[in-house]
Design an enzyme around this catalytic site. Sequence first.
Site, PDB file in Angstrom:
ATOM      1  N   LYS A  38      25.780  -3.502   0.200  1.00 19.77           N
ATOM      2  CA  LYS A  38      27.245  -3.338   0.146  1.00 19.77           C
ATOM      3  C   LYS A  38      27.745  -2.557   1.354  1.00 19.77           C
ATOM      4  CE  LYS A  38      26.558  -2.728  -4.773  1.00 19.77           C
ATOM      5  NZ  LYS A  38      26.452  -1.637  -5.753  1.00 19.77           N
ATOM      6  N   ARG A  94      10.930   3.874   3.993  1.00 21.46           N
ATOM      7  CA  ARG A  94      10.537   2.873   5.000  1.00 21.46           C
ATOM      8  C   ARG A  94      11.788   2.096   5.387  1.00 21.46           C
ATOM      9  NH1 ARG A  94       5.465  -1.109   4.761  1.00 21.46           N
ATOM     10  NH2 ARG A  94       4.518   0.880   5.323  1.00 21.46           N
ATOM     11  N   ARG A  96       0.791  -1.224   0.000  1.00 21.18           N
ATOM     12  CA  ARG A  96       0.000   0.000   0.000  1.00 21.18           C
ATOM     13  C   ARG A  96       0.825   1.278   0.000  1.00 21.18           C
ATOM     14  NH1 ARG A  96      -2.818  -3.540   1.540  1.00 21.18           N
ATOM     15  NH2 ARG A  96      -0.929  -4.100   2.609  1.00 21.18           N
ATOM     16  N   HIS A 100       4.323   5.707  11.867  1.00 21.76           N
ATOM     17  CA  HIS A 100       3.898   5.599  10.464  1.00 21.76           C
ATOM     18  C   HIS A 100       2.965   6.793  10.183  1.00 21.76           C
ATOM     19  CE1 HIS A 100       2.836   4.089   6.633  1.00 21.76           C
ATOM     20  NE2 HIS A 100       2.567   2.823   6.918  1.00 21.76           N
TER      21      HIS A 100
HETATM   22  N1   CP Z   1      -0.586   0.032   5.800  1.00 28.01           N
HETATM   23  C1   CP Z   1       0.654  -0.268   5.333  1.00 28.01           C
HETATM   24  O1   CP Z   1       1.653   0.307   5.757  1.00 28.01           O
HETATM   25  O2   CP Z   1       0.664  -1.235   4.367  1.00 28.01           O
HETATM   26  P1   CP Z   1       1.975  -1.719   3.597  1.00 28.01           P
HETATM   27  O3   CP Z   1       2.870  -2.396   4.595  1.00 28.01           O
HETATM   28  O4   CP Z   1       1.484  -2.653   2.525  1.00 28.01           O
HETATM   29  O5   CP Z   1       2.639  -0.489   3.021  1.00 28.01           O
END
Ligand code: CP
Length: 308
Positions: free
Chosen positions: A81, A102, A52, A130
């Site tokens: 590396k 991420r 997502r 998040h």
């Molecule tokens: N909600 C969410 O972070 O989904 P993903 O891990 O698929 O990005």
Amino acid sequence: MVRHLIDPLDLSVSEIDRLLNLADDIAANPQKYAHLCDGKKLATLFYEPSTRTRMSFETAMLNMGGSVMGFHSAATSSATKGESVADTIRVVSCFADICAMRHPKEGAPRRAAQFSKIPVINAGDGGHQHPTQTLTDLMTIRCKKGRLHNLTIGLCGDLKFGRTVHSLIKSLARYEGIRFVLISPEELRVPDYIIEEVLKPKNISYEEVTDLESVLPNLDILYMTRVQKERFFNEADYVRLKDSYILTEAKLQTAKPDMYVLHPLPRVNEIALDVDDDPRAAYFDQVQNGVYVRQALILTLLGVKLPC
Ligand code: CP
């Protein structure tokens, strides 16, 4: 000055209101925004799996005429590396106008922001935060309930490792009349810092319970989460806890007719498929809202002049 989004509190409540209003307008008038990022480039630096968040960021940029680049696992980047996050972002700053990162390590996007010439957006760091999932959640709650205040919010499942839960609590704690019902097994309770640094200092009403069914009738929102297999040290503990809560259509009969079910997804077992047809199931609406709110965020962090 370059602006980043690392923690949900990097945005004030009034900035979040403006972002959500902009996201509503993007949803209603997509063509108005279709060329606002012509010539701009988004880099998605994903050291951890995602469906997502990465695709939502990419869709958001493509919807506005921009282009996208990046990597979708550490294994396909020079991290293998031994390249540091600091060096990677210095390099990516030469290629892109904005980036979403991420990383499995808590704090990695913040470290990147210290070395970046372009806005860095935290797309999830370990079990920590998040913030763009939170914007998605806030947009969905506001859209369904018409407000972000005076709500009883149930958060259910893995409250220990679920970074979306931590970010959502931090954000909602700034609104009047929010009550939290924290539903989890003992082992997966919300981290102490959320209780001690977020809830207690603001006198926010909260209770910690282990049983979902007894509290379901009191909730305005039920935020389900999966048990985060990838954060467990021990497979046996995961197997024991993974099916602690399974929401079914039968259980939902005791909930309010306007209690919406949210989930950041991916879902594993914790929401039965028969809930999907219930009009209160809002988790796929969340996914759609995630695109609009990320469009709004990209425009805001890039400082793009908005049409009237
Ligand atoms: N909600 C969410 O972070 O989904 P993903 O891990 O698929 O990005």
